[in-house]
Design an enzyme around this catalytic site. Structure first.
Site, mmCIF file in Angstrom:
data_model
loop_
_atom_site.group_PDB
_atom_site.id
_atom_site.type_symbol
_atom_site.label_atom_id
_atom_site.label_comp_id
_atom_site.label_asym_id
_atom_site.label_seq_id
_atom_site.Cartn_x
_atom_site.Cartn_y
_atom_site.Cartn_z
ATOM 1 C CD GLN A 1 122.406 56.156 49.921
ATOM 2 O OE1 GLN A 1 121.554 55.274 49.896
ATOM 3 N NE2 GLN A 1 122.850 56.671 51.063
ATOM 4 N NE ARG B 1 117.931 57.012 50.181
ATOM 5 C CZ ARG B 1 117.894 55.860 49.514
ATOM 6 N NH1 ARG B 1 118.735 54.880 49.826
ATOM 7 N NH2 ARG B 1 117.052 55.679 48.513
ATOM 8 C CB CYS C 1 124.717 53.849 50.027
ATOM 9 S SG CYS C 1 125.273 52.386 49.129
ATOM 10 N NE ARG D 1 116.819 50.283 44.352
ATOM 11 C CZ ARG D 1 117.453 50.181 45.517
ATOM 12 N NH1 ARG D 1 117.608 49.002 46.084
ATOM 13 N NH2 ARG D 1 117.925 51.235 46.117
ATOM 14 C CG HIS E 1 121.313 55.060 44.766
ATOM 15 N ND1 HIS E 1 119.957 55.318 44.794
ATOM 16 C CD2 HIS E 1 121.568 54.264 45.844
ATOM 17 C CE1 HIS E 1 119.420 54.717 45.839
ATOM 18 N NE2 HIS E 1 120.373 54.072 46.492
ATOM 19 C CG ASP F 1 128.029 50.731 47.382
ATOM 20 O OD1 ASP F 1 127.505 49.932 48.192
ATOM 21 O OD2 ASP F 1 127.479 51.056 46.321
HETATM 22 N N1 NVA Z 1 125.974 49.890 44.524
HETATM 23 C C1 NVA Z 1 124.927 49.189 45.208
HETATM 24 C C2 NVA Z 1 124.063 50.143 45.951
HETATM 25 C C3 NVA Z 1 122.960 49.516 46.749
HETATM 26 C C4 NVA Z 1 122.097 50.525 47.431
HETATM 27 C C5 NVA Z 1 124.110 48.373 44.224
HETATM 28 O O1 NVA Z 1 123.810 48.878 43.137
HETATM 29 O O2 NVA Z 1 123.788 47.237 44.515
HETATM 30 N N1 CP Z 2 121.038 52.386 50.100
HETATM 31 C C1 CP Z 2 119.983 51.809 49.498
HETATM 32 O O1 CP Z 2 119.470 52.273 48.454
HETATM 33 O O2 CP Z 2 119.524 50.704 50.134
HETATM 34 P P1 CP Z 2 118.412 49.695 49.623
HETATM 35 O O3 CP Z 2 119.031 48.893 48.480
HETATM 36 O O4 CP Z 2 118.121 48.838 50.814
HETATM 37 O O5 CP Z 2 117.225 50.460 49.144
#
Ligand code: NVA
Ligand code: CP
Length: 311
Positions: free
Chosen positions: A125, A286, A258, A95, A122, A217
């Site tokens: 997801q 997930r 998500c 990540r 992502h 989101d």
């Molecule tokens: N769009 C959000 C998704 C979190 C799972 C982010 O990047 O923070």
């Molecule tokens: N949806 C998702 O990826 O959640 P987290 O940021 O908690 O991993």
């Protein structure tokens, strides 16, 4: 973009079997002795726990590596990190803040690398989202998904996922928060073969019209916190998924997100906690879809089917 529709279908089929059999634990040796390294430059609840539990329940192991614990945090390159980890583990999930990092990691590593979220995409997801939608509607092709809010990483990946699976997608975002051009172009190219209709507009009411699923989101993704005030002014209330908006979709439309959600911002409590909401199944999936993805990446197909036929 590295999976085609048939491969996604196979992963979703396997995810369905793994979910059905989860309680029996009959697949507890499928990934025996395999190890997944997990690099986190940003916080995570679902990704962190679901990947770790997925490895554990299939007989493998996950090593969690936050940036502060790695030499990466002190300037070792992402490529050298990948080369080193490839000598120890069977797969890497990362990540990252900069998408380029996960691309460099994949190029330098000799084991599969999974994008566990970058500012652009992502994919883990969207596999879970597809599984959830398939469970709810019994099919994917021909459905219509409406995305309301920021044209962010999840939205970019949904464009690709929808195009691949023949799902129509209507995205309503403010002009300056449209999805990534690369994602739109790729989705449009794929859609020519699958027949998916891709629409990017600014009106949420038009987007949700005839939709089978409404999605949103957070409007302030990780890494964009300094833009919070500006973003809230642009997005809320026009791009909030509330009871009034979701009632403009089909009467049996479902809601997905998500997570994590900012209740009262991009979604209201009555929607996320309401009867149309699938968010907890989506979060659970997930685990199942990532188990399937890990098997797909780490085992050959015969090995997977041998295990399935023993069940
Ligand atoms: N769009 C959000 C998704 C979190 C799972 C982010 O990047 O923070
Ligand atoms: N949806 C998702 O990826 O959640 P987290 O940021 O908690 O991993």
């Amino acid at each position: 973009m590295e999976l085609n529709s048939e491969e996604i279908d196979k992963i979703l089929d396997l995810a369905t079997v793994l979910k059905k059999e989860a309680k029996q634990r009959i697949f507890r040796k499928l990934l025996m002795d395999k190890v997944l390294a997990m690099i986190f430059q940003k916080p995570s609840t679902r990704t962190r726990v679901s990947f770790e539990v997925a490895m554990l329940q299939l007989g493998g192991h996950a090593v969690n590596l936050s940036i502060s614990e790695l030499q990466l945090g002190r300037g070792e390159t992402i490529e050298d990190t990948g080369r080193t980890l490839s000598r120890y583990v069977d797969a890497i999930m990362a990540r990252v803040y900069n998408h380029e990092d996960v691309v460099k990691l994949a190029k330098a590593s000799s084991v599969p690398v999974i994008n566990g979220l970058s500012e652009h995409y992502h994919p883990a997801q969207i596999l879970a989202d597809l599984q959830t939608l398939l469970e709810a509607k019994g099919k994917l092709k021909g459905l219509k998904v409406a995305w309301v809010g920021d044209g962010n990483n999840v939205c970019n990946t949904w464009l690709i996922g929808a195009a691949l699976m023949g799902i129509d997608i209507s995205i309503a975002t403010p002009e300056e928060y449209r999805p990534l051009k690369e994602a739109v172009d790729n989705a449009q190219k794929i859609a020519k073969d699958t027949g998916a209709i891709i629409e990017i507009i600014d009106d949420p009411v038009m987007a949700v019209k005839d939709a089978d699923c409404v999605m949103t989101d957070s409007v302030v993704s990780m890494g964009f916190e300094q833009e919070r005030d500006k973003r809230l002014k642009v997005f809320i209330p026009k791009y909030q998924v509330n009871g009034k908006l979701i009632n403009r979709a089909k009467s049996d439309a479902v809601f997905m997100h998500c997570l994590p959600a900012k209740r009262g911002e991009e979604v209201t409590d009555d929607v996320i906690d309401g009867p149309k909401s699938l968010v907890w199944d989506e979060a659970e999936n997930r685990l199942h879809s990532q188990k399937a993805l890990l098997c797909y990446l780490l085992l050959d197909e015969n090995e997977i089917f041998r295990n399935l036929s023993h069940s």
